[in-house]
Design a protein around this motif. Structure first.
Motif, PDB file in Angstrom:
ATOM      1  N   UNK A 211       0.842  -1.218  -0.020  1.00  0.00           N
ATOM      2  CA  UNK A 211      -0.019  -0.088   0.104  1.00  0.00           C
ATOM      3  C   UNK A 211       0.752   1.318  -0.007  1.00  0.00           C
ATOM      4  N   UNK A 212       2.018   1.047   0.636  1.00  0.00           N
ATOM      5  CA  UNK A 212       2.729   2.400   0.756  1.00  0.00           C
ATOM      6  C   UNK A 212       3.573   2.616  -0.682  1.00  0.00           C
ATOM      7  N   UNK A 213       3.967   1.540  -1.332  1.00  0.00           N
ATOM      8  CA  UNK A 213       4.491   1.601  -2.586  1.00  0.00           C
ATOM      9  C   UNK A 213       3.535   2.020  -3.577  1.00  0.00           C
ATOM     10  N   UNK A 214       2.162   1.498  -3.537  1.00  0.00           N
ATOM     11  CA  UNK A 214       1.230   2.136  -4.358  1.00  0.00           C
ATOM     12  C   UNK A 214       0.893   3.431  -4.241  1.00  0.00           C
ATOM     13  N   UNK A 215       0.570   4.120  -3.103  1.00  0.00           N
ATOM     14  CA  UNK A 215       0.552   5.505  -2.856  1.00  0.00           C
ATOM     15  C   UNK A 215       1.652   6.296  -3.432  1.00  0.00           C
ATOM     16  N   UNK A 216       2.826   5.964  -3.203  1.00  0.00           N
ATOM     17  CA  UNK A 216       3.982   6.846  -3.516  1.00  0.00           C
ATOM     18  C   UNK A 216       3.953   6.807  -5.062  1.00  0.00           C
TER      19      UNK A 216
END
Length: 176
Positions: free
Chosen positions: A61-66
């Motif tokens: 999720x963190x990768x997706x957001x960034x």
């Protein structure tokens, strides 16, 4: 041959490559070799960053957001990727080659693929020339056989490169 006049300037390439996540995204897109969803890309990048397959949900999720908020728009603005925000799909564009030239993937032995192919070419040429110049032992073998062996070596190296660059992504996707 037509020369390109739209090559990305080195400063812009360095700015793109300054971020590890962008470098990883470009590499994963290149390995996928076609259209990829943002979800698939975020999973691949998270797998790479965490070393876990599947990656923890929080990391993905963190990768997706960034990617969505920062990195993909920057890559799209530079013309490195084609990013369809409605369908959430992307693929490398023609300008991606300008960036990938700075990040050449390593062959299994630690050399770059271009170094490996260069060594194969020079070695093959020297062996064939030695045969034609009647160098003992080497000239005992027909130059056509040496040439065939060299072409076989190029074919084998190409197959290994294809396997390393393309099918490793498929394995990662299958493992999640």
């Amino acid at each position: 041959m037509k020369l390109r006049n739209d090559v990305l300037p080195a400063e812009q390439v360095y700015a793109i490559l300054a971020n590890e996540r962008r470098r990883c995204a470009i590499e994963q897109l290149g390995s996928a070799g076609g259209t990829v969803s943002v979800n698939e890309l975020s999973t691949l990048v998270a797998c790479r960053e965490t070393g876990e397959t599947p990656p923890p949900k929080r990391s993905r999720e963190s990768v997706y957001t960034s990617l969505v908020q920062t990195h993909l728009p920057r890559l799209a603005d530079a013309g490195v990727i084609s990013y369809d925000r409605e369908s959430q799909t992307l693929e490398l564009s023609r300008r991606a080659r300008d960036v990938r030239l700075y990040t050449e993937i390593l062959a299994p032995g630690g050399a770059t693929w271009s170094e490996l192919y260069r060594a194969l070419a020079v070695g093959s040429l020297l062996v064939v020339l030695a045969t034609l110049l009647d160098v003992p032992l080497v000239s005992a073998v027909d130059p056509v056989l040496w040439t065939s062996l060299a072409l076989g070596a190029f074919a084998a190296a190409s197959a290994v490169q294809l396997w390393v660059n393309r099918f490793s992504v498929l394995r990662q996707l299958r493992l999640r």
